[in-house]
Write a protein that holds these residues in place. Sequence first.
Motif, mmCIF file in Angstrom:
data_model
loop_
_atom_site.group_PDB
_atom_site.id
_atom_site.type_symbol
_atom_site.label_atom_id
_atom_site.label_comp_id
_atom_site.label_asym_id
_atom_site.label_seq_id
_atom_site.Cartn_x
_atom_site.Cartn_y
_atom_site.Cartn_z
ATOM 1 N N GLU A 105 0.841 -1.194 0.000
ATOM 2 C CA GLU A 105 0.000 0.000 0.000
ATOM 3 C C GLU A 105 0.872 1.238 0.000
ATOM 4 O O GLU A 105 1.723 1.397 0.858
ATOM 5 C CB GLU A 105 -0.909 -0.027 1.226
ATOM 6 C CG GLU A 105 -2.111 0.877 1.110
ATOM 7 C CD GLU A 105 -3.105 0.607 2.220
ATOM 8 O OE1 GLU A 105 -2.824 1.003 3.352
ATOM 9 O OE2 GLU A 105 -4.146 -0.002 1.931
ATOM 10 N N GLN A 106 0.675 2.131 -0.963
ATOM 11 C CA GLN A 106 1.507 3.312 -1.088
ATOM 12 C C GLN A 106 0.632 4.556 -1.168
ATOM 13 O O GLN A 106 0.060 4.852 -2.213
ATOM 14 C CB GLN A 106 2.381 3.235 -2.342
ATOM 15 C CG GLN A 106 3.365 2.075 -2.328
ATOM 16 C CD GLN A 106 4.167 2.011 -3.593
ATOM 17 O OE1 GLN A 106 3.842 2.658 -4.578
ATOM 18 N NE2 GLN A 106 5.218 1.221 -3.596
ATOM 19 N N THR A 108 -0.123 8.436 -1.635
ATOM 20 C CA THR A 108 0.534 9.574 -2.257
ATOM 21 C C THR A 108 0.361 10.785 -1.358
ATOM 22 O O THR A 108 -0.683 10.954 -0.725
ATOM 23 C CB THR A 108 -0.057 9.860 -3.651
ATOM 24 O OG1 THR A 108 -1.451 10.155 -3.510
ATOM 25 C CG2 THR A 108 0.081 8.647 -4.563
ATOM 26 N N ASN A 113 -4.335 9.373 -2.097
ATOM 27 C CA ASN A 113 -4.791 8.093 -2.648
ATOM 28 C C ASN A 113 -3.956 6.940 -2.107
ATOM 29 O O ASN A 113 -2.755 7.078 -1.909
ATOM 30 C CB ASN A 113 -4.711 8.099 -4.172
ATOM 31 C CG ASN A 113 -5.669 9.100 -4.807
ATOM 32 O OD1 ASN A 113 -6.597 9.578 -4.159
ATOM 33 N ND2 ASN A 113 -5.435 9.432 -6.067
ATOM 34 N N VAL A 115 -2.586 3.259 -2.956
ATOM 35 C CA VAL A 115 -2.334 2.390 -4.107
ATOM 36 C C VAL A 115 -1.949 1.000 -3.610
ATOM 37 O O VAL A 115 -1.020 0.859 -2.817
ATOM 38 C CB VAL A 115 -1.215 2.972 -4.996
ATOM 39 C CG1 VAL A 115 -0.989 2.092 -6.216
ATOM 40 C CG2 VAL A 115 -1.559 4.392 -5.411
ATOM 41 N N SER A 116 -2.667 -0.023 -4.092
ATOM 42 C CA SER A 116 -2.431 -1.397 -3.650
ATOM 43 C C SER A 116 -2.289 -2.320 -4.850
ATOM 44 O O SER A 116 -2.861 -2.059 -5.918
ATOM 45 C CB SER A 116 -3.595 -1.882 -2.771
ATOM 46 O OG SER A 116 -3.838 -0.984 -1.712
ATOM 47 N N GLU A 125 -3.036 -2.151 -10.646
ATOM 48 C CA GLU A 125 -3.073 -1.662 -9.274
ATOM 49 C C GLU A 125 -4.457 -1.152 -8.942
ATOM 50 O O GLU A 125 -5.265 -0.860 -9.843
ATOM 51 C CB GLU A 125 -2.034 -0.548 -9.060
ATOM 52 C CG GLU A 125 -2.201 0.636 -9.985
ATOM 53 C CD GLU A 125 -1.056 1.635 -9.888
ATOM 54 O OE1 GLU A 125 0.022 1.238 -9.392
ATOM 55 O OE2 GLU A 125 -1.236 2.790 -10.310
ATOM 56 N N ILE A 127 -6.613 1.701 -6.692
ATOM 57 C CA ILE A 127 -6.496 3.010 -6.035
ATOM 58 C C ILE A 127 -7.772 3.280 -5.244
ATOM 59 O O ILE A 127 -8.881 3.156 -5.786
ATOM 60 C CB ILE A 127 -6.276 4.141 -7.057
ATOM 61 C CG1 ILE A 127 -5.043 3.840 -7.918
ATOM 62 C CG2 ILE A 127 -6.134 5.485 -6.362
ATOM 63 C CD1 ILE A 127 -4.859 4.794 -9.087
ATOM 64 N N ASN A 129 -9.482 5.952 -1.927
ATOM 65 C CA ASN A 129 -9.316 7.158 -1.110
ATOM 66 C C ASN A 129 -10.647 7.442 -0.408
ATOM 67 O O ASN A 129 -11.628 7.820 -1.060
ATOM 68 C CB ASN A 129 -8.913 8.351 -1.978
ATOM 69 C CG ASN A 129 -8.517 9.562 -1.152
ATOM 70 O OD1 ASN A 129 -8.894 9.676 0.010
ATOM 71 N ND2 ASN A 129 -7.777 10.476 -1.753
ATOM 72 N N TYR A 199 -9.298 2.002 -17.307
ATOM 73 C CA TYR A 199 -9.721 2.061 -15.909
ATOM 74 C C TYR A 199 -11.055 1.339 -15.720
ATOM 75 O O TYR A 199 -11.923 1.342 -16.614
ATOM 76 C CB TYR A 199 -9.905 3.514 -15.453
ATOM 77 C CG TYR A 199 -8.652 4.348 -15.550
ATOM 78 C CD1 TYR A 199 -7.702 4.343 -14.533
ATOM 79 C CD2 TYR A 199 -8.428 5.169 -16.663
ATOM 80 C CE1 TYR A 199 -6.557 5.132 -14.616
ATOM 81 C CE2 TYR A 199 -7.289 5.952 -16.752
ATOM 82 C CZ TYR A 199 -6.357 5.920 -15.731
ATOM 83 O OH TYR A 199 -5.235 6.696 -15.819
ATOM 84 N N GLN A 215 -13.631 3.035 -5.771
ATOM 85 C CA GLN A 215 -12.395 2.330 -6.124
ATOM 86 C C GLN A 215 -12.078 2.532 -7.597
ATOM 87 O O GLN A 215 -12.978 2.565 -8.435
ATOM 88 C CB GLN A 215 -12.556 0.835 -5.819
ATOM 89 C CG GLN A 215 -11.384 -0.035 -6.221
ATOM 90 C CD GLN A 215 -11.608 -1.491 -5.880
ATOM 91 O OE1 GLN A 215 -11.404 -1.918 -4.747
ATOM 92 N NE2 GLN A 215 -12.043 -2.274 -6.859
ATOM 93 N N GLU A 217 -9.582 0.824 -10.533
ATOM 94 C CA GLU A 217 -8.657 -0.242 -10.908
ATOM 95 C C GLU A 217 -7.977 0.165 -12.218
ATOM 96 O O GLU A 217 -8.650 0.437 -13.214
ATOM 97 C CB GLU A 217 -9.388 -1.568 -11.078
ATOM 98 C CG GLU A 217 -9.992 -2.094 -9.784
ATOM 99 C CD GLU A 217 -10.878 -3.301 -10.018
ATOM 100 O OE1 GLU A 217 -10.462 -4.424 -9.674
ATOM 101 O OE2 GLU A 217 -11.984 -3.126 -10.563
#
Length: 226
Positions: A105-106, A108, A113, A115-116, A125, A127, A129, A199, A215, A217
Amino acid sequence: MERKRRFQTRQQYAEQKSKQTKFQKADKRLNYLIAVVAVLIVATLIFIITQEPSPKNEAEKQDSPAEVATDVPEDDAGQETEDNETETNVPEEAEEEENSSDETEQPTSESGNMVSPSDDPAVKEVITNPNWPAYPTAQTGEHVSTYEKGHIDYEEKLKAIFSVIDLQQENSIVLRVNNNGSAENAIAVVTSMDKEQKYRVSIEWVDNEGWKPIQVEVLSTLEGSQ
């Protein structure tokens, strides 16, 4: 003749005595000079002896603090080495933990957001939020979800979808928008005109607010996503 001889004898005696007196005076002067020279020599030696140790002592005093400063007890040196090892190890462990967390998980810093990675081979990935806002609705009364193009509910769905992806609605292709398990949930697949950006976006209806993105993707392929 006898008188003349006595006179010569007295004269010789006087001359001899005068010579002795002069010799004695010269001898006294010589002794005096020798004594003065000896005193000067002794005074000089005393001066040299008393002055030489002073610079040495000052030099020793100046050198001694430096020696003390450079001397480190063995225990302290060992402790310092252990501390250095600990300091170098801690960042490595922290870096490993950070890397492992980044893989899963990152967040930003700018958008917030999350990111996984995804187990779906078609998804690069995921996203999310929780702070994504709902697109403000102009609908009134009881909400009815519809997928009819041009309808206000359908258009608000598209507005909510494009609010969280890096595409403009007028320059994109909407491949599908349909029900996602209930009337209050929808899912859409959209791409760029060249289909390089792909997306899949999930949204849900929030009463009195509108459609809220849930979500995003990022797809690696369109196969199996429609």
